[in-house]
Design a protein around this motif. Structure first.
Motif, PDB file in Angstrom:
ATOM      1  N   ALA A  12     -49.554 -66.190 -65.942  1.00 29.83           N
ATOM      2  CA  ALA A  12     -49.460 -64.652 -65.428  1.00 29.83           C
ATOM      3  C   ALA A  12     -51.002 -64.998 -64.363  1.00 29.83           C
ATOM      4  O   ALA A  12     -51.341 -64.641 -64.447  1.00 29.83           O
ATOM      5  CB  ALA A  12     -49.777 -63.610 -65.822  1.00 29.83           C
ATOM      6  N   VAL A  13     -50.124 -63.862 -63.151  1.00 30.12           N
ATOM      7  CA  VAL A  13     -51.272 -64.173 -61.638  1.00 30.12           C
ATOM      8  C   VAL A  13     -50.924 -62.287 -61.776  1.00 30.12           C
ATOM      9  O   VAL A  13     -50.235 -61.483 -61.822  1.00 30.12           O
ATOM     10  CB  VAL A  13     -50.556 -64.762 -60.841  1.00 30.12           C
ATOM     11  N   VAL A  14     -52.308 -62.167 -62.387  1.00 28.85           N
ATOM     12  CA  VAL A  14     -53.060 -60.093 -61.905  1.00 28.85           C
ATOM     13  C   VAL A  14     -53.707 -60.459 -60.717  1.00 28.85           C
ATOM     14  O   VAL A  14     -54.854 -60.065 -60.809  1.00 28.85           O
ATOM     15  CB  VAL A  14     -53.288 -59.917 -63.922  1.00 28.85           C
ATOM     16  N   THR A  15     -53.046 -59.265 -59.938  1.00 29.46           N
ATOM     17  CA  THR A  15     -53.564 -59.661 -58.897  1.00 29.46           C
ATOM     18  C   THR A  15     -54.933 -57.361 -59.039  1.00 29.46           C
ATOM     19  O   THR A  15     -54.333 -57.590 -59.806  1.00 29.46           O
ATOM     20  CB  THR A  15     -53.314 -58.366 -57.274  1.00 29.46           C
ATOM     21  N   GLY A  16     -56.218 -57.005 -58.842  1.00 31.95           N
ATOM     22  CA  GLY A  16     -56.238 -56.145 -58.655  1.00 31.95           C
ATOM     23  C   GLY A  16     -57.176 -55.765 -60.307  1.00 31.95           C
ATOM     24  O   GLY A  16     -56.920 -55.026 -60.854  1.00 31.95           O
ATOM     25  N   ALA A  17     -57.206 -57.345 -60.468  1.00 30.15           N
ATOM     26  CA  ALA A  17     -57.732 -57.418 -62.532  1.00 30.15           C
ATOM     27  C   ALA A  17     -58.857 -57.342 -62.138  1.00 30.15           C
ATOM     28  O   ALA A  17     -59.169 -57.358 -63.501  1.00 30.15           O
ATOM     29  CB  ALA A  17     -57.675 -59.063 -62.382  1.00 30.15           C
ATOM     30  N   ALA A  24     -56.615 -54.110 -67.343  1.00 24.80           N
ATOM     31  CA  ALA A  24     -55.767 -53.577 -69.116  1.00 24.80           C
ATOM     32  C   ALA A  24     -54.757 -54.570 -69.122  1.00 24.80           C
ATOM     33  O   ALA A  24     -54.180 -55.273 -70.126  1.00 24.80           O
ATOM     34  CB  ALA A  24     -55.244 -52.298 -69.020  1.00 24.80           C
ATOM     35  N   VAL A  25     -54.047 -55.040 -67.776  1.00 28.78           N
ATOM     36  CA  VAL A  25     -52.412 -55.861 -68.259  1.00 28.78           C
ATOM     37  C   VAL A  25     -52.562 -57.420 -67.847  1.00 28.78           C
ATOM     38  O   VAL A  25     -52.477 -57.664 -69.025  1.00 28.78           O
ATOM     39  CB  VAL A  25     -51.877 -55.734 -66.390  1.00 28.78           C
ATOM     40  N   ALA A  26     -54.072 -57.974 -67.690  1.00 34.78           N
ATOM     41  CA  ALA A  26     -55.125 -58.873 -67.830  1.00 34.78           C
ATOM     42  C   ALA A  26     -54.737 -58.669 -68.934  1.00 34.78           C
ATOM     43  O   ALA A  26     -54.297 -60.313 -70.147  1.00 34.78           O
ATOM     44  CB  ALA A  26     -55.741 -59.397 -66.841  1.00 34.78           C
ATOM     45  N   LEU A  27     -55.688 -58.388 -70.025  1.00 34.49           N
ATOM     46  CA  LEU A  27     -55.762 -58.099 -71.142  1.00 34.49           C
ATOM     47  C   LEU A  27     -54.967 -58.970 -72.458  1.00 34.49           C
ATOM     48  O   LEU A  27     -54.703 -59.029 -73.013  1.00 34.49           O
ATOM     49  CB  LEU A  27     -56.905 -57.431 -71.937  1.00 34.49           C
ATOM     50  N   THR A  37     -54.689 -65.908 -64.437  1.00 41.32           N
ATOM     51  CA  THR A  37     -55.801 -66.225 -63.435  1.00 41.32           C
ATOM     52  C   THR A  37     -55.795 -64.680 -62.815  1.00 41.32           C
ATOM     53  O   THR A  37     -54.611 -63.265 -62.221  1.00 41.32           O
ATOM     54  CB  THR A  37     -54.585 -66.997 -62.188  1.00 41.32           C
ATOM     55  N   LEU A  38     -56.843 -64.123 -62.667  1.00 37.46           N
ATOM     56  CA  LEU A  38     -57.285 -62.949 -62.238  1.00 37.46           C
ATOM     57  C   LEU A  38     -57.585 -63.064 -60.537  1.00 37.46           C
ATOM     58  O   LEU A  38     -58.325 -64.276 -60.786  1.00 37.46           O
ATOM     59  CB  LEU A  38     -58.752 -62.512 -63.169  1.00 37.46           C
ATOM     60  N   LEU A  39     -57.265 -61.891 -59.538  1.00 36.04           N
ATOM     61  CA  LEU A  39     -57.227 -62.067 -59.106  1.00 36.04           C
ATOM     62  C   LEU A  39     -58.486 -60.894 -58.639  1.00 36.04           C
ATOM     63  O   LEU A  39     -57.536 -59.732 -58.968  1.00 36.04           O
ATOM     64  CB  LEU A  39     -55.943 -62.368 -57.662  1.00 36.04           C
ATOM     65  N   ALA A  40     -58.894 -60.795 -57.674  1.00 39.33           N
ATOM     66  CA  ALA A  40     -59.291 -59.052 -56.919  1.00 39.33           C
ATOM     67  C   ALA A  40     -60.619 -59.882 -55.514  1.00 39.33           C
ATOM     68  O   ALA A  40     -61.397 -61.031 -55.688  1.00 39.33           O
ATOM     69  CB  ALA A  40     -59.930 -58.047 -58.033  1.00 39.33           C
ATOM     70  N   ARG A  41     -61.270 -58.878 -54.870  1.00 38.77           N
ATOM     71  CA  ARG A  41     -62.733 -58.981 -54.285  1.00 38.77           C
ATOM     72  C   ARG A  41     -63.436 -59.312 -54.497  1.00 38.77           C
ATOM     73  O   ARG A  41     -64.471 -59.776 -54.372  1.00 38.77           O
ATOM     74  CB  ARG A  41     -61.575 -58.260 -52.857  1.00 38.77           C
ATOM     75  N   ASP A  42     -63.308 -57.990 -56.054  1.00 44.89           N
ATOM     76  CA  ASP A  42     -66.000 -58.000 -56.398  1.00 44.89           C
ATOM     77  C   ASP A  42     -65.582 -59.490 -57.462  1.00 44.89           C
ATOM     78  O   ASP A  42     -64.376 -59.246 -58.781  1.00 44.89           O
ATOM     79  CB  ASP A  42     -65.214 -56.691 -56.823  1.00 44.89           C
ATOM     80  N   ALA A  43     -65.467 -59.702 -57.221  1.00 44.49           N
ATOM     81  CA  ALA A  43     -66.231 -61.821 -58.091  1.00 44.49           C
ATOM     82  C   ALA A  43     -67.127 -60.900 -59.220  1.00 44.49           C
ATOM     83  O   ALA A  43     -66.602 -61.805 -60.344  1.00 44.49           O
ATOM     84  CB  ALA A  43     -67.073 -61.726 -57.414  1.00 44.49           C
ATOM     85  N   GLU A  48     -66.972 -59.899 -65.560  1.00 39.85           N
ATOM     86  CA  GLU A  48     -66.969 -59.026 -66.345  1.00 39.85           C
ATOM     87  C   GLU A  48     -66.089 -59.435 -67.578  1.00 39.85           C
ATOM     88  O   GLU A  48     -65.663 -59.497 -68.488  1.00 39.85           O
ATOM     89  CB  GLU A  48     -67.301 -58.045 -65.909  1.00 39.85           C
ATOM     90  N   VAL A  49     -64.208 -58.756 -66.170  1.00 39.31           N
ATOM     91  CA  VAL A  49     -63.443 -58.832 -66.903  1.00 39.31           C
ATOM     92  C   VAL A  49     -62.853 -60.885 -68.070  1.00 39.31           C
ATOM     93  O   VAL A  49     -62.083 -60.408 -69.185  1.00 39.31           O
ATOM     94  CB  VAL A  49     -62.331 -58.305 -66.622  1.00 39.31           C
ATOM     95  N   ALA A  50     -63.275 -61.912 -67.037  1.00 37.53           N
ATOM     96  CA  ALA A  50     -62.857 -62.730 -68.057  1.00 37.53           C
ATOM     97  C   ALA A  50     -63.624 -63.833 -68.955  1.00 37.53           C
ATOM     98  O   ALA A  50     -63.153 -63.894 -69.648  1.00 37.53           O
ATOM     99  CB  ALA A  50     -62.866 -64.011 -66.197  1.00 37.53           C
ATOM    100  N   GLY A  51     -65.367 -62.918 -69.228  1.00 44.15           N
ATOM    101  CA  GLY A  51     -66.029 -62.441 -69.995  1.00 44.15           C
ATOM    102  C   GLY A  51     -65.077 -61.925 -71.386  1.00 44.15           C
ATOM    103  O   GLY A  51     -65.378 -63.319 -72.180  1.00 44.15           O
ATOM    104  N   ARG A  52     -64.068 -60.725 -70.825  1.00 43.13           N
ATOM    105  CA  ARG A  52     -63.870 -60.636 -72.298  1.00 43.13           C
ATOM    106  C   ARG A  52     -62.412 -60.973 -72.652  1.00 43.13           C
ATOM    107  O   ARG A  52     -62.244 -61.079 -73.738  1.00 43.13           O
ATOM    108  CB  ARG A  52     -63.540 -59.162 -71.859  1.00 43.13           C
TER     109      ARG A  52
END
Length: 80
Positions: A12-17, A24-27, A37-43, A48-52
């Motif tokens: 799954a590819v989640v934008t605004g992740a 929440a959707v990514a989790l 795959t998490l996509l967003a402008r704020d690296a 932090e989300v990827a760590g979870r």
């Protein structure tokens, strides 16, 4: 079928992740076994989300969905 295996083998590819609904959707997708795959402008927020989610279940890529080259690069990384 267990909840963990419901999406096993799926990607799954989640934008605004990096926050809010996207995070929440990514989790939830990861909890159901999807590779995400998490996509967003704020690296930093993406990290932090990827760590979870855990290293094995996701790829975080800083990308601006209004920039085609940025999305293309992120999708290339996701396929690797």
């Amino acid at each position: 079928m267990s909840t963990q295996a419901a999406l096993a083998g799926r990607h799954a590819v989640v934008t605004g992740a990096s926050r809010g609904i996207g995070a929440a959707v990514a989790l939830q997708l990861a909890a159901q076994g999807a590779r995400v795959t998490l996509l967003a402008r704020d690296a930093a927020a993406l990290a932090e989300v990827a760590g979870r989610l855990g290293v094995d279940s996701c790829l975080a890529a800083a990308a601006d969905v209004t920039d085609a080259a940025s999305v293309r690069d992120a999708m290339t990384a996701a396929r690797a």
